[in-house]
Design a protein around this motif. Structure first.
Motif, PDB file in Angstrom:
ATOM      1  N   ALA A 175       3.124  -7.307 -13.247  1.00 14.30           N
ATOM      2  CA  ALA A 175       4.322  -7.242 -12.395  1.00 14.30           C
ATOM      3  C   ALA A 175       4.059  -6.475 -11.111  1.00 14.30           C
ATOM      4  CB  ALA A 175       5.477  -6.616 -13.176  1.00 14.30           C
ATOM      5  N   ASP A 176       3.329  -5.375 -11.192  1.00 16.41           N
ATOM      6  CA  ASP A 176       3.037  -4.601  -9.987  1.00 16.41           C
ATOM      7  C   ASP A 176       2.243  -5.436  -8.984  1.00 16.41           C
ATOM      8  OD1 ASP A 176       4.322  -2.385 -10.995  1.00 16.41           O
ATOM      9  OD2 ASP A 176       2.481  -1.511 -11.839  1.00 16.41           O
ATOM     10  N   TYR A 177       1.298  -6.189  -9.489  1.00 16.76           N
ATOM     11  CA  TYR A 177       0.482  -7.042  -8.619  1.00 16.76           C
ATOM     12  C   TYR A 177       1.330  -8.154  -8.007  1.00 16.76           C
ATOM     13  CZ  TYR A 177      -3.193 -10.282  -7.141  1.00 16.76           C
ATOM     14  OH  TYR A 177      -3.987 -11.127  -6.407  1.00 16.76           O
ATOM     15  N   VAL A 178       2.086  -8.871  -8.850  1.00 16.63           N
ATOM     16  CA  VAL A 178       2.872 -10.021  -8.380  1.00 16.63           C
ATOM     17  C   VAL A 178       3.935  -9.581  -7.377  1.00 16.63           C
ATOM     18  CG1 VAL A 178       4.425 -11.878  -9.078  1.00 16.63           C
ATOM     19  CG2 VAL A 178       2.420 -11.319 -10.496  1.00 16.63           C
ATOM     20  N   ASN A 179       4.617  -8.494  -7.665  1.00 16.51           N
ATOM     21  CA  ASN A 179       5.699  -8.039  -6.785  1.00 16.51           C
ATOM     22  C   ASN A 179       5.186  -7.512  -5.450  1.00 16.51           C
ATOM     23  OD1 ASN A 179       7.642  -8.682  -8.706  1.00 16.51           O
ATOM     24  ND2 ASN A 179       7.551  -6.638  -9.649  1.00 16.51           N
ATOM     25  N   SER A 180       3.900  -7.186  -5.386  1.00 19.78           N
ATOM     26  CA  SER A 180       3.325  -6.690  -4.136  1.00 19.78           C
ATOM     27  C   SER A 180       2.818  -7.811  -3.232  1.00 19.78           C
ATOM     28  CB  SER A 180       2.175  -5.728  -4.434  1.00 19.78           C
ATOM     29  OG  SER A 180       2.609  -4.614  -5.182  1.00 19.78           O
ATOM     30  N   LEU A 181       2.793  -9.036  -3.731  1.00 20.04           N
ATOM     31  CA  LEU A 181       2.303 -10.164  -2.950  1.00 20.04           C
ATOM     32  C   LEU A 181       3.285 -10.555  -1.865  1.00 20.04           C
ATOM     33  CD1 LEU A 181       0.930 -12.369  -5.879  1.00 20.04           C
ATOM     34  CD2 LEU A 181      -0.432 -11.044  -4.241  1.00 20.04           C
ATOM     35  N   VAL A 182       2.801 -10.779  -0.674  1.00 18.96           N
ATOM     36  CA  VAL A 182       3.661 -11.195   0.444  1.00 18.96           C
ATOM     37  C   VAL A 182       4.122 -12.629   0.243  1.00 18.96           C
ATOM     38  CG1 VAL A 182       3.747 -11.571   2.942  1.00 18.96           C
ATOM     39  CG2 VAL A 182       2.495  -9.604   2.006  1.00 18.96           C
ATOM     40  N   ASP A 183       3.205 -13.519  -0.177  1.00 22.88           N
ATOM     41  CA  ASP A 183       3.548 -14.920  -0.423  1.00 22.88           C
ATOM     42  C   ASP A 183       3.103 -15.279  -1.836  1.00 22.88           C
ATOM     43  OD1 ASP A 183       4.020 -17.612  -0.452  1.00 22.88           O
ATOM     44  OD2 ASP A 183       2.953 -18.056   1.416  1.00 22.88           O
ATOM     45  N   LYS A 184       4.057 -15.319  -2.739  1.00 26.61           N
ATOM     46  CA  LYS A 184       3.725 -15.555  -4.153  1.00 26.61           C
ATOM     47  C   LYS A 184       3.305 -16.991  -4.422  1.00 26.61           C
ATOM     48  CE  LYS A 184       6.846 -11.930  -5.837  1.00 26.61           C
ATOM     49  NZ  LYS A 184       7.139 -11.418  -4.469  1.00 26.61           N
ATOM     50  N   THR A 185       3.576 -17.908  -3.505  1.00 32.58           N
ATOM     51  CA  THR A 185       3.162 -19.302  -3.711  1.00 32.58           C
ATOM     52  C   THR A 185       1.651 -19.472  -3.538  1.00 32.58           C
ATOM     53  OG1 THR A 185       3.468 -19.947  -1.398  1.00 32.58           O
ATOM     54  CG2 THR A 185       5.396 -20.080  -2.849  1.00 32.58           C
ATOM     55  N   LYS A 186       0.988 -18.468  -2.954  1.00 33.53           N
ATOM     56  CA  LYS A 186      -0.452 -18.569  -2.728  1.00 33.53           C
ATOM     57  C   LYS A 186      -1.278 -17.915  -3.834  1.00 33.53           C
ATOM     58  CE  LYS A 186      -0.142 -18.928   2.301  1.00 33.53           C
ATOM     59  NZ  LYS A 186      -0.567 -18.355   3.597  1.00 33.53           N
ATOM     60  N   ALA A 187      -0.601 -17.346  -4.839  1.00 31.40           N
ATOM     61  CA  ALA A 187      -1.294 -16.776  -6.004  1.00 31.40           C
ATOM     62  C   ALA A 187      -0.921 -17.581  -7.234  1.00 31.40           C
ATOM     63  CB  ALA A 187      -0.913 -15.314  -6.184  1.00 31.40           C
TER      64      ALA A 187
ATOM     65  N   ASN B 229      -0.495  -1.279  -0.091  1.00 32.72           N
ATOM     66  CA  ASN B 229       0.775  -1.045   0.592  1.00 32.72           C
ATOM     67  C   ASN B 229       0.524  -0.823   2.079  1.00 32.72           C
ATOM     68  OD1 ASN B 229      -0.236   1.549   0.825  1.00 32.72           O
ATOM     69  ND2 ASN B 229       1.043   2.387  -0.820  1.00 32.72           N
ATOM     70  N   ALA B 230       1.551  -0.425   2.799  1.00 32.10           N
ATOM     71  CA  ALA B 230       1.436  -0.234   4.253  1.00 32.10           C
ATOM     72  C   ALA B 230       0.453   0.861   4.611  1.00 32.10           C
ATOM     73  CB  ALA B 230       2.809   0.070   4.843  1.00 32.10           C
ATOM     74  N   ASP B 231       0.229   1.797   3.716  1.00 27.32           N
ATOM     75  CA  ASP B 231      -0.702   2.901   3.969  1.00 27.32           C
ATOM     76  C   ASP B 231      -2.137   2.583   3.527  1.00 27.32           C
ATOM     77  OD1 ASP B 231       1.354   4.487   4.984  1.00 27.32           O
ATOM     78  OD2 ASP B 231       1.904   5.162   2.954  1.00 27.32           O
ATOM     79  N   LYS B 232      -2.394   1.328   3.149  1.00 28.59           N
ATOM     80  CA  LYS B 232      -3.713   0.868   2.701  1.00 28.59           C
ATOM     81  C   LYS B 232      -4.120   1.469   1.362  1.00 28.59           C
ATOM     82  CE  LYS B 232      -4.412  -1.607   6.406  1.00 28.59           C
ATOM     83  NZ  LYS B 232      -4.408  -3.089   6.345  1.00 28.59           N
ATOM     84  N   ASP B 233      -3.136   1.915   0.588  1.00 28.66           N
ATOM     85  CA  ASP B 233      -3.422   2.371  -0.772  1.00 28.66           C
ATOM     86  C   ASP B 233      -3.484   1.160  -1.698  1.00 28.66           C
ATOM     87  OD1 ASP B 233      -3.377   5.083  -0.053  1.00 28.66           O
ATOM     88  OD2 ASP B 233      -1.176   5.138  -0.224  1.00 28.66           O
ATOM     89  N   ILE B 234      -4.470   1.139  -2.593  1.00 29.47           N
ATOM     90  CA  ILE B 234      -4.576   0.046  -3.573  1.00 29.47           C
ATOM     91  C   ILE B 234      -3.557   0.304  -4.674  1.00 29.47           C
ATOM     92  CG2 ILE B 234      -6.079  -1.110  -5.226  1.00 29.47           C
ATOM     93  CD1 ILE B 234      -8.465  -0.291  -3.475  1.00 29.47           C
ATOM     94  N   ILE B 235      -2.578  -0.591  -4.786  1.00 27.49           N
ATOM     95  CA  ILE B 235      -1.496  -0.357  -5.746  1.00 27.49           C
ATOM     96  C   ILE B 235      -1.598  -1.225  -7.000  1.00 27.49           C
ATOM     97  CG2 ILE B 235       0.117   0.489  -4.017  1.00 27.49           C
ATOM     98  CD1 ILE B 235       1.336  -2.256  -3.843  1.00 27.49           C
ATOM     99  N   ALA B 236      -2.391  -2.295  -6.955  1.00 26.04           N
ATOM    100  CA  ALA B 236      -2.531  -3.148  -8.143  1.00 26.04           C
ATOM    101  C   ALA B 236      -3.744  -4.058  -7.966  1.00 26.04           C
ATOM    102  CB  ALA B 236      -1.279  -3.969  -8.376  1.00 26.04           C
ATOM    103  N   THR B 237      -4.288  -4.497  -9.097  1.00 27.38           N
ATOM    104  CA  THR B 237      -5.447  -5.398  -9.083  1.00 27.38           C
ATOM    105  C   THR B 237      -5.155  -6.644  -9.904  1.00 27.38           C
ATOM    106  OG1 THR B 237      -6.428  -4.269 -10.986  1.00 27.38           O
ATOM    107  CG2 THR B 237      -7.106  -3.525  -8.795  1.00 27.38           C
TER     108      THR B 237
END
Length: 437
Positions: free
Chosen positions: A369-381, A328-336
């Motif tokens: 879902a947590d990982y996918v929803n955190s992606l800025v550009d989902k077309t690149k994953a 996230n914006a605070d550099k916390d790892i939110i999903a893998t």
């Protein structure tokens, strides 16, 4: 010269009876009425004849010995053998290390019906454009950047042999020189850069593409490695590696383990494990992975290879994967990211000059879902990737190898492009010509 000596022997045998006859007749001559001067002359002649006879006898003995040697052949002493042996060719460095040079001159070409960017010739399956979105179609590419040069070194010492390797190619930025392998070995230890202990290429089916296809890995890392042999069939390899993951601030090396076991003369297995710390400025997470490879000789001319990976939180070891973790914006790892991949292929040696391979690779990401929803550009994953290929190699003479390959693959992205497309396509014909030295 030998013929002359044999003739001299024959003459010697003829002269000897004459000398003996003269000696036998000498007493008869002494009873005749002769003068004192004549007697002395006769005595001198007899002495001369005796001397000649002794000389001839000595020559006869010498010739007999030489004839015997001719029949038996020359006697070769250890010293003679040592001085007449052809010396072996040895190349040495200034410090006395022996070394050998190897490599290849390699020309690659590819006709791309659909595929990745113009700047790269080799596989970029995970990032090919989605249909209808700036696709790179109908392109011809060529390069000699995979040309390779290597040196192997070894130095005998009082405590064992020290070895080393340096291998480079031109696949760096702008066809610049880059290090492939550079390491030293001593006993069971290796220090330097070489194939990752976790992502080994040994079980990948053969390809013309220098980077391989989905499901495989061509990772080389700086590492410290220790090998232990339990038996001729089983060995364990442990390593601490720098995985070169640009998304993580490395504090600790990745730890890897690989157990190799030869089940039979035709079946080889490899089980692998990896653990690594992923770190940002404010957070840490543990990434891990498992791998299993197999190589089976179905016949003396048919080989089956397969390789499987399950990895969570890492994108640095196995090729073509999604980003290992998101923050996230605070550099916390939110999903893998978590994924499974497999590659399998069959290689057939058709004749002494011809061989071919059929291969297939597949990769599927966990739908987190947590990982996918955190992606800025989902077309690149990607939800999944797959590639299938067929190639044939021809070696008219041993140093030359010519290859032709067709590959087709698709990727399905988590997000859709503006035109609604989620599928990208890789459709290419590859060719290679190599001179190995």
């Amino acid at each position: 010269m030998k013929t002359q000596k044999l003739n001299l022997v024959k003459k010697t045998f003829k002269i000897k009876p004459m000398i003996l006859a003269c000696a036998a007749a000498f007493p008869m001559w002494t009873h005749a009425a002769v003068s004192e001067a004549e007697v002395e002359q006769l005595r001198d002649e007899v002495k001369a004849l005796k001397a000649m006879m002794q000389q001839y006898v000595q020559q006869q003995n010498t010739l007999s010995s030489e004839i015997k040697d001719v029949k038996q052949g020359p006697v070769v002493t250890a010293q003679t053998q040592k001085t007449t042996q052809t010396p072996s060719l040895s190349l040495n460095t200034k410090s006395g290390a022996e070394f050998s040079l190897y490599g290849n001159v390699r020309a690659d070409a590819s006709y791309q019906a659909e595929g990745g960017s113009l700047s790269r010739l080799y596989n970029q399956m995970n990032s090919v454009p989605l249909e209808g979105n700036a696709e790179s179609s109908d392109r011809l590419k060529a390069t000699l950047a995979a040309t390779r040069l290597g040196l192997d070194f070894k130095t005998p010492t009082q405590v064992g042999e020290v070895g080393g390797k340096i291998e480079v190619d031109f696949l760096g930025a702008n066809d610049g020189l880059r290090i492939r392998h550079a390491y030293l070995t001593y006993g069971d230890w290796l220090v330097g850069q070489t194939w990752s202990n976790f992502a080994v290429p040994d079980y990948m089916p053969e390809t013309i593409d220098a980077l391989g296809y989905v499901g495989g890995a061509v990772k080389r890392t700086p590492q410290v490695r220790y090998s232990h042999k339990f038996s001729p069939e089983t060995n364990l390899v442990l390593a601490a590696e720098d995985s070169k993951d640009d998304s993580s601030n490395m504090r600790l090396p990745a730890l890897t383990a690989r157990l190799n076991h030869k089940m039979t003369d035709t079946l080889m297995l490899s089980a692998r494990a990896m653990g690594a710390e992923k770190k940002t400025d404010t957070d840490t997470e543990t990434a891990w992975g498992l791998g299993l490879g197999a190589k089976l000789d179905l016949t003396d001319k048919t080989v089956l290879k397969a390789d499987y990976y399950h990895v969570k939180g890492d994108s640095s070891f196995v090729s073509w994967t999604n980003q290992g973790f998101v923050t996230n914006a605070d550099k916390d790892i939110i999903a893998t990211n978590e994924f499974d991949s497999i590659t399998v292929g069959l290689t057939q040696q058709i004749s002494a000059q011809w061989r071919g391979t059929l291969g297939y690779g597949y990769m599927k990401a966990d739908n987190n879902a947590d990982y996918v929803n955190s992606l800025v550009d989902k077309t690149k994953a990607n939800k999944n990737l797959w590639q299938a290929w067929a190639n044939v190699f021809y070696s008219p003479v041993k140093p030359i190898s010519l290859g032709l390959e067709y590959v087709y693959g698709e990727r399905e992205a988590f997000g859709a492009a503006p035109n609604g497309s989620t599928k990208g396509e890789d459709n290419r014909i590859n060719a290679v010509a190599m001179y190995n030295f």
